[in-house]
Design a protein around this motif. Structure first.
Motif, PDB file in Angstrom:
ATOM      1  N   PHE A  77       0.630  -1.364   0.113  1.00  0.00           N
ATOM      2  CA  PHE A  77      -0.449  -0.018   0.221  1.00  0.00           C
ATOM      3  C   PHE A  77       1.017   1.579   0.033  1.00  0.00           C
ATOM      4  O   PHE A  77       0.464   2.609  -0.183  1.00  0.00           O
ATOM      5  N   SER A 105       0.566   4.138  -2.907  1.00  0.00           N
ATOM      6  CA  SER A 105       0.494   5.227  -2.042  1.00  0.00           C
ATOM      7  C   SER A 105       1.562   6.640  -2.605  1.00  0.00           C
ATOM      8  O   SER A 105       0.952   8.112  -2.564  1.00  0.00           O
ATOM      9  N   LYS A 106       2.695   6.867  -2.811  1.00  0.00           N
ATOM     10  CA  LYS A 106       4.207   7.191  -3.894  1.00  0.00           C
ATOM     11  C   LYS A 106       3.340   8.517  -4.801  1.00  0.00           C
ATOM     12  O   LYS A 106       3.134   9.012  -4.900  1.00  0.00           O
ATOM     13  N   LYS A 150       0.364   8.333  -5.749  1.00  0.00           N
ATOM     14  CA  LYS A 150      -1.212   9.145  -5.446  1.00  0.00           C
ATOM     15  C   LYS A 150      -1.483   9.733  -4.536  1.00  0.00           C
ATOM     16  O   LYS A 150      -1.011   9.072  -3.429  1.00  0.00           O
ATOM     17  N   MET A 194      -3.603   9.408  -0.517  1.00  0.00           N
ATOM     18  CA  MET A 194      -3.402   8.139  -0.337  1.00  0.00           C
ATOM     19  C   MET A 194      -2.695   7.883   1.002  1.00  0.00           C
ATOM     20  O   MET A 194      -3.405   6.720   1.651  1.00  0.00           O
ATOM     21  N   ASN A 195      -1.445   8.508   1.368  1.00  0.00           N
ATOM     22  CA  ASN A 195      -0.666   7.963   2.299  1.00  0.00           C
ATOM     23  C   ASN A 195      -1.819   8.274   3.369  1.00  0.00           C
ATOM     24  O   ASN A 195      -1.255   7.421   4.300  1.00  0.00           O
ATOM     25  N   ILE A 198      -4.227   5.611   4.238  1.00  0.00           N
ATOM     26  CA  ILE A 198      -2.893   4.214   4.554  1.00  0.00           C
ATOM     27  C   ILE A 198      -2.994   3.810   5.976  1.00  0.00           C
ATOM     28  O   ILE A 198      -3.419   2.535   6.282  1.00  0.00           O
ATOM     29  N   SER A 256      -6.224   9.081  -7.675  1.00  0.00           N
ATOM     30  CA  SER A 256      -6.079   9.838  -6.160  1.00  0.00           C
ATOM     31  C   SER A 256      -7.088   9.581  -5.293  1.00  0.00           C
ATOM     32  O   SER A 256      -8.238   8.959  -5.573  1.00  0.00           O
TER      33      SER A 256
END
Length: 81
Positions: free
Chosen positions: A18, A22-23, A25, A28-29, A32, A71
């Motif tokens: 994940f 996520s890098k 998008k 997202m980080n 998550i 995103s």
């Protein structure tokens, strides 16, 4: 250092995947991290719940790893005053 169980290794692997995805998008980080922290309190003995969450996480990972997802947005429930 104690060894991790097989299910713990699966959770860690899913988390790493994940974070890797996520890098690229936006938004997202933090989502998550909050989801994994929210479920971190589940007892290790509740394997059915953990396995269910692993399957759900894998489906979500497969979905967001497609090129069509750029995103992530999250709905936040507002508290009534």
């Amino acid at each position: 250092m104690p060894r991790h169980s097989q299910i713990q290794l699966q959770v860690l692997s899913l988390y790493k995947e994940f974070l890797r995805i996520s890098k690229n998008k936006p938004g997202m980080n933090s989502y998550i991290r909050s989801e994994f922290k929210k479920h971190a309190q589940i007892p290790r003995t509740d394997t059915l719940r953990i396995e269910q969450l692993l399957r759900r996480g894998q489906r979500q990972l497969d979905l967001i790893s497609t090129v069509n997802v750029e995103s992530v947005g999250v709905f936040v429930k507002e508290e009534k005053k």
